[in-house]
Motif scaffolding. Structure first.
Motif, PDB file in Angstrom:
ATOM      1  N   THR A  27       0.851  -1.100   0.052  1.00  0.00           N
ATOM      2  CA  THR A  27       0.112   0.066  -0.074  1.00  0.00           C
ATOM      3  C   THR A  27       0.760   1.345   0.043  1.00  0.00           C
ATOM      4  O   THR A  27       2.128   1.086   0.499  1.00  0.00           O
ATOM      5  N   PRO A  28       0.541   2.457  -0.411  1.00  0.00           N
ATOM      6  CA  PRO A  28       1.164   3.549  -0.350  1.00  0.00           C
ATOM      7  C   PRO A  28       1.874   3.784   0.828  1.00  0.00           C
ATOM      8  O   PRO A  28       2.919   4.973   0.871  1.00  0.00           O
ATOM      9  N   TYR A  29       1.527   3.602   1.964  1.00  0.00           N
ATOM     10  CA  TYR A  29       2.159   4.093   3.258  1.00  0.00           C
ATOM     11  C   TYR A  29       2.807   2.968   3.883  1.00  0.00           C
ATOM     12  O   TYR A  29       3.190   3.371   5.235  1.00  0.00           O
ATOM     13  N   ASP A  56       1.088  -4.053   4.650  1.00  0.00           N
ATOM     14  CA  ASP A  56      -0.062  -4.009   3.947  1.00  0.00           C
ATOM     15  C   ASP A  56      -1.109  -3.120   4.423  1.00  0.00           C
ATOM     16  O   ASP A  56      -2.417  -3.435   4.554  1.00  0.00           O
ATOM     17  N   GLY A  57      -0.842  -2.003   4.872  1.00  0.00           N
ATOM     18  CA  GLY A  57      -1.836  -1.069   5.491  1.00  0.00           C
ATOM     19  C   GLY A  57      -2.082  -1.121   7.083  1.00  0.00           C
ATOM     20  O   GLY A  57      -2.882  -0.535   7.599  1.00  0.00           O
ATOM     21  N   ASN A  72      -5.882   3.521   2.172  1.00  0.00           N
ATOM     22  CA  ASN A  72      -5.089   4.110   0.900  1.00  0.00           C
ATOM     23  C   ASN A  72      -5.307   5.675   0.849  1.00  0.00           C
ATOM     24  O   ASN A  72      -4.263   6.172   0.215  1.00  0.00           O
TER      25      ASN A  72
END
Length: 116
Positions: A27-29, A56-57, A72
């Motif tokens: 994920t982006p973070y 995975d967030g 997200n």
């Protein structure tokens, strides 16, 4: 005082659990984050700093009662041994609020994070 203990357990456990993190973020973070927790009211420690891992967030930590996630869109929601935090990540930085208690006395404040 309890905040410092909670933050230390949360962040140390999360960091220990990140040793086998995948090379590609899901994920982006995902990744390692430097986090500073600041108390603005109550008898909790004035500040606490540590490193947090997101995979995975999901925010988690081995050996600690931690559950949370980062959506997200960067929305952060986490529970740590009875303390709660929420906020927003954007790119490589973020901030939010937290609340909990130390010896039964309510505490609250803000947190800031930056990606390593």
């Amino acid at each position: 005082m309890r905040l410092n203990r909670i933050a230390t357990i949360w962040f140390a456990s999360a960091l220990a659990g990140s040793a086998a993190a995948p090379a590609l973020a899901q994920t982006p973070y995902d990744g390692l984050w430097n986090v500073t927790i600041m108390t603005s009211s109550g008898s909790c420690e004035p500040t606490a700093r540590s490193t947090l891992s997101v995979a995975d967030g999901k925010i988690s930590g081995a050996g600690a009662n931690v559950s949370g996630s980062i959506g997200n869109g960067g929305l952060v929601k986490v529970s740590i041994n009875g303390a709660y935090a929420n906020g927003q990540l954007n790119g490589n930085a973020g901030s939010g609020k937290w609340n909990g208690a130390s010896a039964g006395i309510p505490c609250s404040g803000r947190w800031q994070a930056s990606r390593q």
